[in-house]
Design an enzyme around this catalytic site. Structure first.
Site, PDB file in Angstrom:
ATOM      1  N   ASP A  20       0.832  -1.205   0.000  1.00 49.11           N
ATOM      2  CA  ASP A  20       0.000   0.000   0.000  1.00 49.11           C
ATOM      3  C   ASP A  20       0.869   1.258   0.000  1.00 49.11           C
ATOM      4  OD1 ASP A  20       0.835  -0.132   2.623  1.00 49.11           O
ATOM      5  OD2 ASP A  20      -1.169  -0.016   3.509  1.00 49.11           O
ATOM      6  N   SER A  21       2.200   1.061  -0.004  1.00 43.36           N
ATOM      7  CA  SER A  21       3.121   2.176  -0.265  1.00 43.36           C
ATOM      8  C   SER A  21       2.809   2.806  -1.616  1.00 43.36           C
ATOM      9  CB  SER A  21       4.575   1.693  -0.227  1.00 43.36           C
ATOM     10  OG  SER A  21       4.757   0.559  -1.058  1.00 43.36           O
ATOM     11  N   ASP A  64      -0.935  -5.999   0.191  1.00 43.12           N
ATOM     12  CA  ASP A  64      -1.419  -5.444   1.462  1.00 43.12           C
ATOM     13  C   ASP A  64      -2.933  -5.341   1.490  1.00 43.12           C
ATOM     14  OD1 ASP A  64       0.779  -4.880   3.127  1.00 43.12           O
ATOM     15  OD2 ASP A  64       1.315  -3.139   1.894  1.00 43.12           O
ATOM     16  N   LYS A 106      -1.185  -9.378   3.229  1.00 43.74           N
ATOM     17  CA  LYS A 106      -0.419  -8.898   4.378  1.00 43.74           C
ATOM     18  C   LYS A 106      -1.284  -7.906   5.156  1.00 43.74           C
ATOM     19  CE  LYS A 106       3.336  -6.022   3.893  1.00 43.74           C
ATOM     20  NZ  LYS A 106       2.957  -4.813   4.661  1.00 43.74           N
ATOM     21  N   GLU A 124      -1.218  -5.315   8.875  1.00 44.61           N
ATOM     22  CA  GLU A 124      -0.353  -4.707   9.890  1.00 44.61           C
ATOM     23  C   GLU A 124      -0.884  -4.936  11.302  1.00 44.61           C
ATOM     24  OE1 GLU A 124       0.442  -0.562   9.060  1.00 44.61           O
ATOM     25  OE2 GLU A 124       1.078  -0.991   7.003  1.00 44.61           O
ATOM     26  N   GLU A 126       9.430  -4.239  10.192  1.00 44.86           N
ATOM     27  CA  GLU A 126       9.853  -2.955   9.621  1.00 44.86           C
ATOM     28  C   GLU A 126      10.466  -2.056  10.695  1.00 44.86           C
ATOM     29  OE1 GLU A 126       6.933  -0.999   7.171  1.00 44.86           O
ATOM     30  OE2 GLU A 126       8.151   0.809   6.957  1.00 44.86           O
TER      31      GLU A 126
END
Ligand code: KIV
Length: 271
Positions: free
Chosen positions: A54-55, A93, A122, A124, A189
């Site tokens: 999602d960057s 993501d 993925k 978070e 991260e």
């Protein structure tokens, strides 16, 4: 770019192949990808995993954070990446607020898999509820601990996590619980290299680091950062692989080889 790196034995890597790499001590190389042309190029160089991160909200869409990214955006970019690869494992993501309940997580993960063609999603944070629910339904999940960009409005800045002993202990405990909930991989991260080494040694699933030192089972970088074409300042833990390369393809290959040979990250790119 040519197609000669593929032969009749070329097949898509699976989650079991990544697990086998960890077990035999082979480092896993991973880069973010957002479109078909870069997907084909990255795949050709032999990079093992592509993350549709999602960057993309920051490096493709020009937002200041990853928060505006929608499931629809993720599905679109995931499809572009999945369409063009022959070997690399592809994960994507789940974006901000797309997994606020296990049922919502399943609905959105199904879109990423069925429409986006990804092999793993993925998410978070220590969301064991969602991980377990997804895994029970046959959806492979990668956890993500340490710096959590989707929490930027709570964190205030993108700083190293897990420096204080209590914070480190929490990240270790969360990592174990994600593995127990069924996560098949973990991204760490921006954590101290020593902490990432400890977690990678303790977990049986592959641990992929970004700003987490060389002792993780693999490494991931944001593609535009390592090609030095980002619109924001390159983070300290990244490296400009274009510096000594005569093409984008050779820069990606240099990164892949540096990861495989445990030459990246150096102490300069670690905390
Ligand atoms: O969105 C992304 O690119 C990521 C990496 C930074 C791991 O999650």
């Amino acid at each position: 770019m040519n197609q000669t790196n593929y032969d009749s034995t070329t097949k898509l890597l699976t989650v079991n192949d990544l697990l086998a790499m960890k077990r035999r001590g082979e480092k896993i190389s991973c880069l973010t990808a957002y479109d078909a042309s870069f997907s084909a190029l990255i795949d050709q160089t032999g990079v093992d995993v592509m993350l549709v991160g999602d960057s993309l909200g920051m490096v493709v869409q020009g937002h200041g954070t990853t928060l505006p990214v929608t499931v629809r955006d993720m599905v679109y970019h995931a499809r572009c990446v999945s369409n063009a690869r022959h070997r690399a494992f592809v994960m994507a993501d789940l974006p901000f607020m797309s997994y606020s309940t296990p049922a919502l997580a399943a609905k959105n993960a199904a879109k990423l898999m069925q429409l986006g063609g990804v092999q793993m999603v993925k998410l978070e944070g220590p969301r064991y509820d969602c991980v377990q629910f997804l895994v029970d339904q046959g959806i492979p999940v990668c956890g993500h601990l340490g710096l959590l960009p989707q929490l930027i409005n709570q964190l205030g800045n993108y700083k190293v996590q897990g420096k204080a002993p209590a914070d480190a202990a929490k990240i270790i405990a969360d990592a174990h619980q994600l593995q127990e909930a069924g996560a098949g991989m973990l991204v760490l991260e921006c954590v101290p290299a020593a902490l990432a080494k400890e977690i990678s040694g303790q977990l049986s699933i592959p641990v992929i680091g970004i700003g987490a030192g060389v002792d993780c089972d693999g490494q991931v970088l944001v593609l535009y950062d390592m090609l030095n074409i980002g619109i924001t300042k390159r983070p300290r833990f990244s490296k400009n692989f274009m510096q000594n390369a005569d093409s984008i393809e050779s820069a990606i290959l240099a990164y892949h080889q540096a990861v495989k040979q445990a030459q990246f990250p150096s102490s300069q790119e670690s905390f």
